[in-house]
Write a protein that holds these residues in place. Sequence first.
Motif, PDB file in Angstrom:
ATOM      1  N   PRO A   1       0.795  -1.235   0.000  1.00  0.00           N
ATOM      2  CA  PRO A   1       0.000   0.000   0.000  1.00  0.00           C
ATOM      3  C   PRO A   1       0.828   1.286   0.000  1.00  0.00           C
ATOM      4  CG  PRO A   1      -0.868  -1.571   1.602  1.00  0.00           C
ATOM      5  CD  PRO A   1       0.472  -2.075   1.171  1.00  0.00           C
ATOM      6  N   THR A   2       2.139   1.190   0.146  1.00  0.00           N
ATOM      7  CA  THR A   2       2.971   2.392   0.062  1.00  0.00           C
ATOM      8  C   THR A   2       3.348   2.722  -1.374  1.00  0.00           C
ATOM      9  OG1 THR A   2       5.137   1.281   0.204  1.00  0.00           O
ATOM     10  CG2 THR A   2       4.013   1.796   2.302  1.00  0.00           C
ATOM     11  N   GLY A   3       3.218   1.760  -2.262  1.00  0.00           N
ATOM     12  CA  GLY A   3       3.692   1.949  -3.631  1.00  0.00           C
ATOM     13  C   GLY A   3       5.173   1.705  -3.772  1.00  0.00           C
ATOM     14  N   GLY A   4       5.810   1.244  -2.688  1.00  0.00           N
ATOM     15  CA  GLY A   4       7.242   0.992  -2.727  1.00  0.00           C
ATOM     16  C   GLY A   4       7.611  -0.466  -2.867  1.00  0.00           C
ATOM     17  N   ALA A   5       6.640  -1.362  -2.707  1.00  0.00           N
ATOM     18  CA  ALA A   5       6.903  -2.801  -2.770  1.00  0.00           C
ATOM     19  C   ALA A   5       6.458  -3.369  -4.118  1.00  0.00           C
ATOM     20  CB  ALA A   5       6.185  -3.529  -1.640  1.00  0.00           C
ATOM     21  N   VAL A   6       7.198  -4.361  -4.579  1.00  0.00           N
ATOM     22  CA  VAL A   6       6.887  -4.994  -5.857  1.00  0.00           C
ATOM     23  C   VAL A   6       7.070  -6.502  -5.751  1.00  0.00           C
ATOM     24  CG1 VAL A   6       7.497  -3.010  -7.292  1.00  0.00           C
ATOM     25  CG2 VAL A   6       9.276  -4.660  -6.651  1.00  0.00           C
TER      26      VAL A   6
ATOM     27  N   HIS B   1       9.381 -10.840  -3.356  1.00  0.00           N
ATOM     28  CA  HIS B   1       8.973  -9.577  -2.725  1.00  0.00           C
ATOM     29  C   HIS B   1      10.177  -8.705  -2.370  1.00  0.00           C
ATOM     30  CE1 HIS B   1       5.976  -7.398  -0.011  1.00  0.00           C
ATOM     31  NE2 HIS B   1       7.132  -6.805   0.242  1.00  0.00           N
ATOM     32  N   PHE B   2      10.179  -7.481  -2.920  1.00  0.00           N
ATOM     33  CA  PHE B   2      11.239  -6.515  -2.631  1.00  0.00           C
ATOM     34  C   PHE B   2      10.594  -5.144  -2.452  1.00  0.00           C
ATOM     35  CE2 PHE B   2      13.098  -9.971  -4.975  1.00  0.00           C
ATOM     36  CZ  PHE B   2      14.320 -10.180  -4.351  1.00  0.00           C
ATOM     37  N   SER B   3      11.269  -4.271  -1.713  1.00  0.00           N
ATOM     38  CA  SER B   3      10.651  -2.971  -1.466  1.00  0.00           C
ATOM     39  C   SER B   3      11.681  -1.869  -1.292  1.00  0.00           C
ATOM     40  CB  SER B   3       9.755  -3.027  -0.229  1.00  0.00           C
ATOM     41  OG  SER B   3      10.521  -3.283   0.938  1.00  0.00           O
ATOM     42  N   TYR B   4      11.196  -0.648  -1.485  1.00  0.00           N
ATOM     43  CA  TYR B   4      11.998   0.552  -1.254  1.00  0.00           C
ATOM     44  C   TYR B   4      11.119   1.593  -0.556  1.00  0.00           C
ATOM     45  CZ  TYR B   4      14.157   5.074  -2.039  1.00  0.00           C
ATOM     46  OH  TYR B   4      14.683   6.324  -1.848  1.00  0.00           O
ATOM     47  N   GLY B   5      11.652   2.197   0.498  1.00  0.00           N
ATOM     48  CA  GLY B   5      10.982   3.306   1.138  1.00  0.00           C
ATOM     49  C   GLY B   5       9.920   2.956   2.161  1.00  0.00           C
ATOM     50  N   ASP B   6       9.555   1.678   2.282  1.00  0.00           N
ATOM     51  CA  ASP B   6       8.540   1.303   3.267  1.00  0.00           C
ATOM     52  C   ASP B   6       9.203   0.905   4.585  1.00  0.00           C
ATOM     53  OD1 ASP B   6       9.656  -1.131   2.619  1.00  0.00           O
ATOM     54  OD2 ASP B   6       7.772  -2.122   2.138  1.00  0.00           O
TER      55      ASP B   6
ATOM     56  N   PRO C   1      16.594   5.623   9.633  1.00  0.00           N
ATOM     57  CA  PRO C   1      15.876   6.259  10.739  1.00  0.00           C
ATOM     58  C   PRO C   1      14.365   6.148  10.629  1.00  0.00           C
ATOM     59  CG  PRO C   1      16.858   7.906   9.282  1.00  0.00           C
ATOM     60  CD  PRO C   1      17.430   6.586   8.891  1.00  0.00           C
ATOM     61  N   GLY C   2      13.856   5.920   9.441  1.00  0.00           N
ATOM     62  CA  GLY C   2      12.419   5.764   9.281  1.00  0.00           C
ATOM     63  C   GLY C   2      12.069   5.443   7.847  1.00  0.00           C
ATOM     64  N   ALA C   3      10.789   5.089   7.640  1.00  0.00           N
ATOM     65  CA  ALA C   3      10.306   4.826   6.291  1.00  0.00           C
ATOM     66  C   ALA C   3      10.108   6.141   5.549  1.00  0.00           C
ATOM     67  CB  ALA C   3       8.989   4.057   6.357  1.00  0.00           C
ATOM     68  N   LEU C   4      10.243   6.095   4.239  1.00  0.00           N
ATOM     69  CA  LEU C   4      10.033   7.275   3.415  1.00  0.00           C
ATOM     70  C   LEU C   4       8.578   7.412   2.994  1.00  0.00           C
ATOM     71  CD1 LEU C   4      13.120   6.932   1.026  1.00  0.00           C
ATOM     72  CD2 LEU C   4      12.988   8.102   3.238  1.00  0.00           C
ATOM     73  N   TYR C   5       7.885   6.278   2.903  1.00  0.00           N
ATOM     74  CA  TYR C   5       6.528   6.274   2.365  1.00  0.00           C
ATOM     75  C   TYR C   5       5.541   5.700   3.373  1.00  0.00           C
ATOM     76  CZ  TYR C   5       9.148   6.602  -2.044  1.00  0.00           C
ATOM     77  OH  TYR C   5      10.010   6.968  -3.045  1.00  0.00           O
ATOM     78  N   ASP C   6       4.392   6.348   3.472  1.00  0.00           N
ATOM     79  CA  ASP C   6       3.297   5.840   4.279  1.00  0.00           C
ATOM     80  C   ASP C   6       2.330   5.085   3.364  1.00  0.00           C
ATOM     81  OD1 ASP C   6       1.787   5.360   6.523  1.00  0.00           O
ATOM     82  OD2 ASP C   6       1.604   7.465   7.088  1.00  0.00           O
ATOM     83  N   GLN C   7       1.401   4.359   3.972  1.00  0.00           N
ATOM     84  CA  GLN C   7       0.396   3.657   3.186  1.00  0.00           C
ATOM     85  C   GLN C   7      -0.547   4.670   2.534  1.00  0.00           C
ATOM     86  OE1 GLN C   7       1.327   2.631   6.276  1.00  0.00           O
ATOM     87  NE2 GLN C   7       2.502   0.926   5.465  1.00  0.00           N
ATOM     88  N   ALA C   8      -1.062   4.321   1.368  1.00  0.00           N
ATOM     89  CA  ALA C   8      -1.907   5.250   0.618  1.00  0.00           C
ATOM     90  C   ALA C   8      -3.206   4.575   0.193  1.00  0.00           C
ATOM     91  CB  ALA C   8      -1.163   5.759  -0.612  1.00  0.00           C
ATOM     92  N   SER C   9      -4.254   5.365   0.143  1.00  0.00           N
ATOM     93  CA  SER C   9      -5.543   4.882  -0.346  1.00  0.00           C
ATOM     94  C   SER C   9      -5.559   4.962  -1.864  1.00  0.00           C
ATOM     95  CB  SER C   9      -6.677   5.743   0.218  1.00  0.00           C
ATOM     96  OG  SER C   9      -6.597   7.059  -0.320  1.00  0.00           O
ATOM     97  N   PHE C  10      -6.597   4.423  -2.484  1.00  0.00           N
ATOM     98  CA  PHE C  10      -6.707   4.469  -3.937  1.00  0.00           C
ATOM     99  C   PHE C  10      -6.826   5.915  -4.421  1.00  0.00           C
ATOM    100  CE2 PHE C  10      -9.349   4.277  -7.854  1.00  0.00           C
ATOM    101  CZ  PHE C  10      -8.409   3.682  -8.666  1.00  0.00           C
ATOM    102  N   ALA C  11      -7.466   6.772  -3.621  1.00  0.00           N
ATOM    103  CA  ALA C  11      -7.588   8.179  -4.001  1.00  0.00           C
ATOM    104  C   ALA C  11      -6.203   8.817  -4.134  1.00  0.00           C
ATOM    105  CB  ALA C  11      -8.420   8.936  -2.975  1.00  0.00           C
ATOM    106  N   ASP C  12      -5.280   8.457  -3.245  1.00  0.00           N
ATOM    107  CA  ASP C  12      -3.918   8.987  -3.345  1.00  0.00           C
ATOM    108  C   ASP C  12      -3.229   8.494  -4.609  1.00  0.00           C
ATOM    109  OD1 ASP C  12      -3.862  10.498  -0.985  1.00  0.00           O
ATOM    110  OD2 ASP C  12      -3.515   8.701   0.199  1.00  0.00           O
ATOM    111  N   ALA C  13      -3.532   7.271  -4.986  1.00  0.00           N
ATOM    112  CA  ALA C  13      -2.887   6.696  -6.169  1.00  0.00           C
ATOM    113  C   ALA C  13      -3.346   7.371  -7.447  1.00  0.00           C
ATOM    114  CB  ALA C  13      -3.170   5.200  -6.252  1.00  0.00           C
ATOM    115  N   GLN C  14      -4.419   8.158  -7.373  1.00  0.00           N
ATOM    116  CA  GLN C  14      -4.890   8.859  -8.561  1.00  0.00           C
ATOM    117  C   GLN C  14      -4.018  10.061  -8.892  1.00  0.00           C
ATOM    118  OE1 GLN C  14      -7.462   7.261 -10.381  1.00  0.00           O
ATOM    119  NE2 GLN C  14      -6.541   5.943  -8.836  1.00  0.00           N
ATOM    120  N   LYS C  15      -3.104  10.383  -7.952  1.00  0.00           N
ATOM    121  CA  LYS C  15      -2.183  11.492  -8.225  1.00  0.00           C
ATOM    122  C   LYS C  15      -1.054  10.997  -9.122  1.00  0.00           C
ATOM    123  CE  LYS C  15      -3.225  13.342  -3.645  1.00  0.00           C
ATOM    124  NZ  LYS C  15      -2.696  13.599  -2.288  1.00  0.00           N
ATOM    125  N   VAL C  16      -1.441  10.536 -10.304  1.00  0.00           N
ATOM    126  CA  VAL C  16      -0.480   9.961 -11.234  1.00  0.00           C
ATOM    127  C   VAL C  16       0.175  11.081 -12.031  1.00  0.00           C
ATOM    128  CG1 VAL C  16      -0.210   8.430 -13.232  1.00  0.00           C
ATOM    129  CG2 VAL C  16      -1.793   7.836 -11.400  1.00  0.00           C
TER     130      VAL C  16
END
Length: 240
Positions: free
Chosen positions: A137-142, A202-207, A217-232
């Motif tokens: 849900p962060t968009g950082g994992a694939v 499974h690999f990820s960046y920023g989560d 020190p922390g994650a770069l990305y928080d979880q996002a809703s589908f509405a956030d994903a529309q910011k393409v």
Amino acid sequence: MGTREDVYQLLEEKMLKYADYAEVPVIEVDEVVLFEPVPAQGVLRVEHHPHARSELTGDVIYVRRPVVDMLYAAGQELKNLDRSLTLKVVYGFRPLEDQTRIFEAAKDALRGQYPNEPELTEAAHRNVAVPEVAGYPTGGAVAVEILRDEQPVDMGTAVMQADRDAFTFSPFVSREAWEYRQLLRRAMMAAGFAPFDGEWWHFSYGDKEWARYYRQPGALYDQASFADAQKVDPDADLAL
């Protein structure tokens, strides 16, 4: 030497758990929340995994903008290791709504075995990540796999198959599968991704998994809703 079950348990004990990720903070980054579709060009092939398809995202695989470049770097690294190999991306952003639904179903299936809520959460997390620490849900994992001459290679299990032989270091897969797993892991880590050794794909960046693995020190990305994903990115190439 222990039993096969003993080996699985030993491997699982070495993996990070929900409690390891729960306290990882999300730090502020100077980056607009933009998602891009992964284009199937050059060193990458893209085909959404049919069993993981979301009604919200359809057949398009979205990731955070920097992840696109990292996937190309990983694909090029794989080509450098062996010209006949190609990186195939089969999954990316999973809307937080979908993650929550899947996780709650996993909890319901185990509720009778774990009356204690913290134990239930940890047990369910072994199958489906707790939404607030989940990478997809962060968009950082694939999820990725390898093709040789455009055909899937033996990775020991199918991609995204719920099986303990999907543990990256399971000794119960063929030598060929073991070597391909290590090639994939090497290429993805060379590009800056963190591996999750409970699933070879499974690999990820920023989560939070990435932050915990590399002791950031922390994650770069928080979880996002589908509405956030529309910011393409309006300039992104949507043709797959």
